[in-house]
Design a protein around this motif. Sequence first.
Motif, short mmCIF file in Angstrom:
data_model
loop_
_atom_site.label_atom_id
_atom_site.label_comp_id
_atom_site.label_asym_id
_atom_site.label_seq_id
_atom_site.Cartn_x
_atom_site.Cartn_y
_atom_site.Cartn_z
N ASN A 38 -4.99 6.12 -24.15
CA ASN A 38 -5.51 7.42 -24.59
C ASN A 38 -4.81 8.55 -23.84
OD1 ASN A 38 -7.27 6.20 -26.37
ND2 ASN A 38 -9.08 6.47 -25.09
N TRP A 40 -1.81 8.39 -22.58
CA TRP A 40 -0.44 8.41 -23.11
C TRP A 40 -0.39 9.24 -24.40
CZ3 TRP A 40 4.62 7.23 -22.49
CH2 TRP A 40 5.40 7.06 -23.64
N ASP A 41 -1.30 8.97 -25.32
CA ASP A 41 -1.33 9.71 -26.58
C ASP A 41 -1.53 11.20 -26.35
OD1 ASP A 41 -0.89 7.38 -28.00
OD2 ASP A 41 -2.93 7.25 -28.82
N ARG A 85 -7.19 7.47 -37.23
CA ARG A 85 -6.24 8.40 -36.64
C ARG A 85 -5.01 8.60 -37.52
NH1 ARG A 85 -2.04 10.15 -34.63
NH2 ARG A 85 -1.85 11.19 -32.64
N SER A 93 2.24 11.45 -32.16
CA SER A 93 1.45 12.34 -31.31
C SER A 93 2.36 13.47 -30.86
CB SER A 93 0.92 11.58 -30.10
OG SER A 93 0.15 12.41 -29.28
N ARG A 105 5.93 11.22 -29.84
CA ARG A 105 5.73 9.79 -29.58
C ARG A 105 4.99 9.12 -30.73
NH1 ARG A 105 2.87 10.44 -23.66
NH2 ARG A 105 4.75 11.06 -22.56
N ALA A 107 1.95 7.23 -31.67
CA ALA A 107 0.62 7.17 -31.05
C ALA A 107 0.18 5.72 -30.90
CB ALA A 107 -0.38 7.95 -31.89
N TYR A 108 -0.45 5.43 -29.78
CA TYR A 108 -0.99 4.09 -29.55
C TYR A 108 -2.31 3.93 -30.30
CZ TYR A 108 -2.63 -0.02 -27.04
OH TYR A 108 -3.09 -1.27 -26.73
#
Length: 124
Positions: A38, A40-41, A85, A93, A105, A107-108
């Motif tokens: 989270n 990271w995103d 999401r 993201s 990026r 997104a995870y």
Amino acid sequence: MNSNDPEQGVLFDDRFLDRYAGPIISDPAIAIIELVANAWDAYATRVNIIWPKRTDGIAFSIDDNGKGMTPEQFQRRWKTLDYNRIAEEGTKSEPPDDLKNVPTRNAYGRNGKGRHAAFKFSDP
């Protein structure tokens, strides 16, 4: 409020989170991965984790300096179970304004379940 109160809203069985989030809230390694993902995103450049030590009254805590959410984003995302999401925000993201030189990026996060990871470290 009692369970017959029409203002109560939605009720959940005690097993709900275990079935919905599974190892995200039962396995500490997966919970930490989800919480850091989270961050990271959110383009965090710093993540602070305080490990719990109940004998000393130290609670689990995690915070980061990520881009955060507006109150409206928080209300929409937190109140939507199985938040999609990808449908709402796409697969990427975007960096915050102060990190515009950082590439976009992948997104995870995908479905909003990772937000429940901190429950692994909560007091039942």
